[in-house]
Design an enzyme around this catalytic site. Structure first.
Site, PDB file in Angstrom:
ATOM      1  N   GLY A   1       0.793  -1.224   0.000  1.00  0.00           N
ATOM      2  CA  GLY A   1       0.000   0.000   0.000  1.00  0.00           C
ATOM      3  C   GLY A   1       0.822   1.268   0.000  1.00  0.00           C
ATOM      4  N   GLY A   2       2.146   1.144   0.192  1.00  0.00           N
ATOM      5  CA  GLY A   2       3.011   2.318   0.237  1.00  0.00           C
ATOM      6  C   GLY A   2       3.450   2.774  -1.139  1.00  0.00           C
TER       7      GLY A   2
ATOM      8  CG  MET B   1       9.827   2.332  -2.770  1.00  0.00           C
ATOM      9  SD  MET B   1      10.261   2.348  -4.531  1.00  0.00           S
ATOM     10  CE  MET B   1      10.527   0.614  -4.861  1.00  0.00           C
TER      11      MET B   1
ATOM     12  N   GLY C   1      15.167  -3.847   0.079  1.00  0.00           N
ATOM     13  CA  GLY C   1      15.539  -2.465  -0.203  1.00  0.00           C
ATOM     14  C   GLY C   1      15.240  -1.554   0.974  1.00  0.00           C
TER      15      GLY C   1
ATOM     16  CB  THR D   1      16.896   2.727   4.021  1.00  0.00           C
ATOM     17  OG1 THR D   1      15.678   3.487   4.145  1.00  0.00           O
ATOM     18  CG2 THR D   1      17.201   2.511   2.543  1.00  0.00           C
TER      19      THR D   1
ATOM     20  CB  SER E   1      21.144  -3.036  -2.721  1.00  0.00           C
ATOM     21  OG  SER E   1      21.849  -1.888  -3.152  1.00  0.00           O
TER      22      SER E   1
ATOM     23  CG  ASN F   1      19.712   3.377  -5.108  1.00  0.00           C
ATOM     24  OD1 ASN F   1      19.511   2.931  -6.229  1.00  0.00           O
ATOM     25  ND2 ASN F   1      19.314   4.589  -4.744  1.00  0.00           N
TER      26      ASN F   1
ATOM     27  CG  HIS G   1      16.091  11.005   0.013  1.00  0.00           C
ATOM     28  ND1 HIS G   1      17.443  10.986   0.263  1.00  0.00           N
ATOM     29  CD2 HIS G   1      15.839   9.952  -0.814  1.00  0.00           C
ATOM     30  CE1 HIS G   1      17.993   9.970  -0.379  1.00  0.00           C
ATOM     31  NE2 HIS G   1      17.046   9.331  -1.037  1.00  0.00           N
TER      32      HIS G   1
ATOM     33  CE  LYS H   1      15.957   8.117   2.946  1.00  0.00           C
ATOM     34  NZ  LYS H   1      15.291   6.784   2.855  1.00  0.00           N
TER      35      LYS H   1
END
Length: 271
Positions: free
Chosen positions: A12-13, A15, A100, A102, A124, A126, A157, A161
């Protein structure tokens, strides 16, 4: 060969929706599960509709164990606590886990590493080709220049964030440290404020900016006597991360258990 069956975590986000769109555009993959946090108001909604696509019949669920039955992989751009919970289930199922997320702590990374004897993990900060090429170049330049060149990493960003420095900035910092053959934890300088004294030789500095809707800007600055080298990357759409994650999942499908990075996926590990 049948399509790779994928689950999107945090469907739902922002990304998560980008990943759903990317799957719909990519041959050889199919969305079979959409994971969302327990209690989310989005549970039960159609993942396709949420992503701005026609309905695809995949409803958001909080039950990863059930979703992962018969799946081949999970794409995980969520938050550390959710990712760590997902790691255990992905390992039990023996499916590819592309991470992904962070803001992971050293203890989180230790948990991830502990399952890689039985799990296939691609992790990673990124997933884009451009940033990973930037990291490879950063390592090379740091290796070529002596400590007379100070290294500073600047990132910006969007205002929403929640972690800093960004995962990408840390990825670049690790690349610079690798080039210098030092440990980043011992040479990282963050959040300078007030009377800090002169810059310590060998430090790798970080500066984080937040504002507006910036997808992601990163610069690595090598500042020497009377000259300066700058390497930069600007992300214009988060779809670059989504397509990179899909490339990682397809590359990892069928690989032996282990912890891999986008450098491995892109063949840049020895660059």
């Amino acid at each position: 060969m049948s399509d790779m069956r994928l689950i999107v975590a945090g469907a739902g986000g922002r990304m998560g929706r980008a990943l759903t769109r990317a799957i719909s555009e990519t041959k050889g993959v199919v969305l079979t599960g959409a994971l969302e946090a327990p209690g989310s108001e989005l549970l039960g909604q159609d993942a396709g509709v949420l992503a701005g696509l026609p309905a695809n019949g995949v409803k958001l669920s909080a039950d990863l164990w059930t979703l992962s039955a018969g799946a081949d992989g999970i794409l995980d751009f969520t938050v550390p606590a959710a990712t760590i919970a997902n790691v255990a289930i992905a390992a039990q199922r023996g499916i590819v886990h592309v991470i992904g997320t962070t803001g992971l702590s050293s203890s989180d990374n230790a948990v991830i590493k502990s399952v890689t004897d039985q799990a296939i993990v691609v992790k990673s900060g990124n997933m884009s080709l451009g940033v990973n090429l930037l990291a490879a170049l950063t390592r090379r330049v740091a290796q070529s220049l002596d400590a007379g060149f100070d290294i500073e990493i600047v990132e910006m960003h969007h205002r929403a964030k929640i972690d800093a420095p960004s995962g990408t900035a840390l990825l670049l910092g690790e690349a610079a440290a690798a080039g210098r053959k030092v440990d980043l934890d011992d040479h990282s300088a963050r959040g300078r404020d007030g009377v800090t004294g002169a810059r310590k030789t060998g430090d790798i500095g970080f500066a984080s900016l937040r504002g507006g809707t910036v997808t992601g800007d990163h610069s690595v600055i090598f500042a020497g006597p009377y000259e300066r080298i700058e390497l930069a990357h600007k992300a214009e759409d988060r779809m670059i991360f989504a397509h990179g994650a899909l490339k990682a999942a397809q590359w990892a499908h069928g690989k032996s258990p282990g912890l891999y990075s986008m450098m491995d996926v892109l063949g840049l590990a020895e660059f």
